[in-house]
Design an enzyme around this catalytic site. Sequence first.
Site, PDB file in Angstrom:
ATOM      1  N   HIS A 149     -89.710 -25.235  13.801  1.00  0.00           N
ATOM      2  CA  HIS A 149     -88.447 -25.811  14.270  1.00  0.00           C
ATOM      3  C   HIS A 149     -87.666 -24.811  15.124  1.00  0.00           C
ATOM      4  CE1 HIS A 149     -89.155 -29.016  11.336  1.00  0.00           C
ATOM      5  NE2 HIS A 149     -88.222 -29.709  11.960  1.00  0.00           N
ATOM      6  N   LYS A 153     -82.043 -24.385  12.978  1.00  0.00           N
ATOM      7  CA  LYS A 153     -82.214 -25.211  11.786  1.00  0.00           C
ATOM      8  C   LYS A 153     -81.794 -24.409  10.546  1.00  0.00           C
ATOM      9  CE  LYS A 153     -85.320 -28.340   9.347  1.00  0.00           C
ATOM     10  NZ  LYS A 153     -84.218 -29.291   9.129  1.00  0.00           N
TER      11      LYS A 153
HETATM   12  N1  LIG Z   1     -84.335 -37.495   9.759  1.00  0.00           N
HETATM   13  C1  LIG Z   1     -84.548 -37.165  11.030  1.00  0.00           C
HETATM   14  O1  LIG Z   1     -85.312 -37.819  11.753  1.00  0.00           O
HETATM   15  C2  LIG Z   1     -83.845 -35.976  11.598  1.00  0.00           C
HETATM   16  C3  LIG Z   1     -83.040 -35.225  10.806  1.00  0.00           C
HETATM   17  N2  LIG Z   1     -82.363 -34.161  11.299  1.00  0.00           N
HETATM   18  C4  LIG Z   1     -81.460 -33.497  10.384  1.00  0.00           C
HETATM   19  O2  LIG Z   1     -80.134 -33.906  10.699  1.00  0.00           O
HETATM   20  C5  LIG Z   1     -79.228 -32.862  10.373  1.00  0.00           C
HETATM   21  C6  LIG Z   1     -78.345 -32.556  11.592  1.00  0.00           C
HETATM   22  O3  LIG Z   1     -79.150 -32.020  12.610  1.00  0.00           O
HETATM   23  P1  LIG Z   1     -78.515 -31.598  14.023  1.00  0.00           P
HETATM   24  O4  LIG Z   1     -77.776 -32.723  14.624  1.00  0.00           O
HETATM   25  O5  LIG Z   1     -79.601 -30.967  14.788  1.00  0.00           O
HETATM   26  O6  LIG Z   1     -77.473 -30.474  13.553  1.00  0.00           O
HETATM   27  P2  LIG Z   1     -76.101 -30.040  14.253  1.00  0.00           P
HETATM   28  O7  LIG Z   1     -75.741 -28.712  13.667  1.00  0.00           O
HETATM   29  O8  LIG Z   1     -76.198 -30.151  15.727  1.00  0.00           O
HETATM   30  O9  LIG Z   1     -75.042 -31.135  13.752  1.00  0.00           O
HETATM   31  C7  LIG Z   1     -74.494 -31.184  12.478  1.00  0.00           C
HETATM   32  C8  LIG Z   1     -73.099 -31.749  12.605  1.00  0.00           C
HETATM   33  O10 LIG Z   1     -72.529 -31.975  11.320  1.00  0.00           O
HETATM   34  C9  LIG Z   1     -71.168 -31.559  11.352  1.00  0.00           C
HETATM   35  N3  LIG Z   1     -70.692 -31.299   9.997  1.00  0.00           N
HETATM   36  C10 LIG Z   1     -70.483 -30.104   9.369  1.00  0.00           C
HETATM   37  N4  LIG Z   1     -70.075 -30.322   8.091  1.00  0.00           N
HETATM   38  C11 LIG Z   1     -70.041 -31.670   7.934  1.00  0.00           C
HETATM   39  C12 LIG Z   1     -69.702 -32.526   6.840  1.00  0.00           C
HETATM   40  N5  LIG Z   1     -69.287 -32.032   5.650  1.00  0.00           N
HETATM   41  N6  LIG Z   1     -69.772 -33.874   7.011  1.00  0.00           N
HETATM   42  C13 LIG Z   1     -70.126 -34.394   8.207  1.00  0.00           C
HETATM   43  N7  LIG Z   1     -70.450 -33.632   9.280  1.00  0.00           N
HETATM   44  C14 LIG Z   1     -70.420 -32.301   9.139  1.00  0.00           C
HETATM   45  C15 LIG Z   1     -71.190 -30.345  12.264  1.00  0.00           C
HETATM   46  O11 LIG Z   1     -69.887 -30.090  12.752  1.00  0.00           O
HETATM   47  P3  LIG Z   1     -69.527 -28.665  13.414  1.00  0.00           P
HETATM   48  O12 LIG Z   1     -70.442 -28.514  14.593  1.00  0.00           O
HETATM   49  O13 LIG Z   1     -68.125 -28.851  13.770  1.00  0.00           O
HETATM   50  O14 LIG Z   1     -69.779 -27.631  12.352  1.00  0.00           O
HETATM   51  C16 LIG Z   1     -72.143 -30.805  13.358  1.00  0.00           C
HETATM   52  O15 LIG Z   1     -71.461 -31.554  14.331  1.00  0.00           O
HETATM   53  C17 LIG Z   1     -80.070 -31.689   9.886  1.00  0.00           C
HETATM   54  O16 LIG Z   1     -80.134 -31.705   8.490  1.00  0.00           O
HETATM   55  C18 LIG Z   1     -81.449 -31.991  10.468  1.00  0.00           C
HETATM   56  O17 LIG Z   1     -82.464 -31.445   9.696  1.00  0.00           O
HETATM   57  C19 LIG Z   1     -82.495 -33.781  12.604  1.00  0.00           C
HETATM   58  C20 LIG Z   1     -83.312 -34.471  13.443  1.00  0.00           C
HETATM   59  C21 LIG Z   1     -84.051 -35.632  13.019  1.00  0.00           C
HETATM   60  O1  LIG Z   2     -83.497 -30.015  11.959  1.00  0.00           O
HETATM   61  C1  LIG Z   2     -84.245 -30.690  12.706  1.00  0.00           C
HETATM   62  O2  LIG Z   2     -84.286 -30.516  13.919  1.00  0.00           O
HETATM   63  C2  LIG Z   2     -85.103 -31.690  12.092  1.00  0.00           C
HETATM   64  N1  LIG Z   2     -84.945 -31.971  10.827  1.00  0.00           N
HETATM   65  C3  LIG Z   2     -85.665 -32.925  10.072  1.00  0.00           C
HETATM   66  C4  LIG Z   2     -86.426 -32.252   8.953  1.00  0.00           C
HETATM   67  O3  LIG Z   2     -85.848 -31.371   8.262  1.00  0.00           O
HETATM   68  O4  LIG Z   2     -87.583 -32.581   8.726  1.00  0.00           O
HETATM   69  C5  LIG Z   2     -86.511 -33.847  10.929  1.00  0.00           C
HETATM   70  C6  LIG Z   2     -87.132 -33.164  12.110  1.00  0.00           C
HETATM   71  O5  LIG Z   2     -88.088 -32.280  11.644  1.00  0.00           O
HETATM   72  C7  LIG Z   2     -86.074 -32.441  12.925  1.00  0.00           C
END
Ligand SMILES: NC(=O)C1=CN([C@@H]2O[C@H](COP(=O)(O)OP(=O)(O)OC[C@H]3O[C@@H](n4cnc5c(N)ncnc54)[C@H](OP(=O)(O)O)[C@@H]3O)[C@@H](O)[C@H]2O)C=CC1
Ligand SMILES: O=C(O)C1=N[C@H](C(=O)O)C[C@H](O)C1
Length: 257
Positions: A149, A153
Amino acid sequence: MIKVIISGFSGSMGQKAVKMVNDANDMQLVAGFNPIVKDLDPESYGLDKNVKIFNELTKIDVDADIWIDFSIPTAVFDNTKFAIEHGIRPVIGTSGMSEEQTAELKKLADAKHLGGIIASNFGLSAVLMMKFAQVAAKYFAESEIVEKHHEDKIDAPSGTALNTARLIYEARGHDQAQHSSQDPMNTRGGDYHGTKIHALRLPGFVADEEVIFGGVGETLTISQSTTDRQSFMTGVKLAIHEVMKQDQLVIGLEQII
Ligand SMILES: NC(=O)C1=CN([C@@H]2O[C@H](COP(=O)(O)OP(=O)(O)OC[C@H]3O[C@@H](n4cnc5c(N)ncnc54)[C@H](OP(=O)(O)O)[C@@H]3O)[C@@H](O)[C@H]2O)C=CC1
Ligand SMILES: O=C(O)C1=N[C@H](C(=O)O)C[C@H](O)C1
């Protein structure tokens, strides 16, 4: 109209979700949740002026059908619990929850006959990789997982790697045999019921995973590569429509496609 709240709307995935909902003709974004950033400019995050922004869970007072969550591992359990307790169907992408937390949320949602999903990965290539790994696990007694990743992450192993290891364990019905090794530098990786998981964090990657099965004189590698986060949105959209019909919390997109 399906009314949607997006938790983590300002993040990488949250922003993709905002666009997906805005572009869908049967969905309406009613609110965004982020407790960290206050006084942000809604327009610069693609939010219409009617979309309410909340910084505290207890202040959320809008009527909504779906709670999309792409936030952070330490927040996702409380966010999802809040959504379920308020009758909002959770569509959870955030990784990092323990099996115990997932089980508790499932119990809560199922008792209320509320549809929802917690999906470690909404991408088609990853979902198919997990399905194929389940099949291969019946024929190969040993396997290891390598996930790669981007450097930002937070959690390791990835939710996808953990879910893959869980599906392999379920398909086999028992722990994988261990080989003893001298490993003072802990190079053999993490362990889920005998399946070793190796996590790489490097610039240049979005999200990749390889599941490698080993047998006598042969190996089988199932691998997937995510190059653009847009790929997750087809699965998120599909999940939203599906959970509107469900009366329980589904664990994994592989259960419904
Ligand atoms: N299931 C799937 O297919 C996928 C899952 N993911 C997962 O999604 C999650 C987010 O990934 P990603 O968008 O890349 O991460 P980012 O860090 O870009 O985004 C996370 C966001 O959450 C905000 N945040 C912080 N604390 C809270 C809270 N208590 N409640 C709500 N929002 C909050 C952050 O705000 P701030 O920036 O202001 O701190 C930020 O905007 C990760 O766990 C990742 O592993 C990612 C891709 C695909
Ligand atoms: O953090 C990410 O980017 C992603 N998170 C998810 C995971 O923890 O598996 C899904 C994907 O791998 C992208």
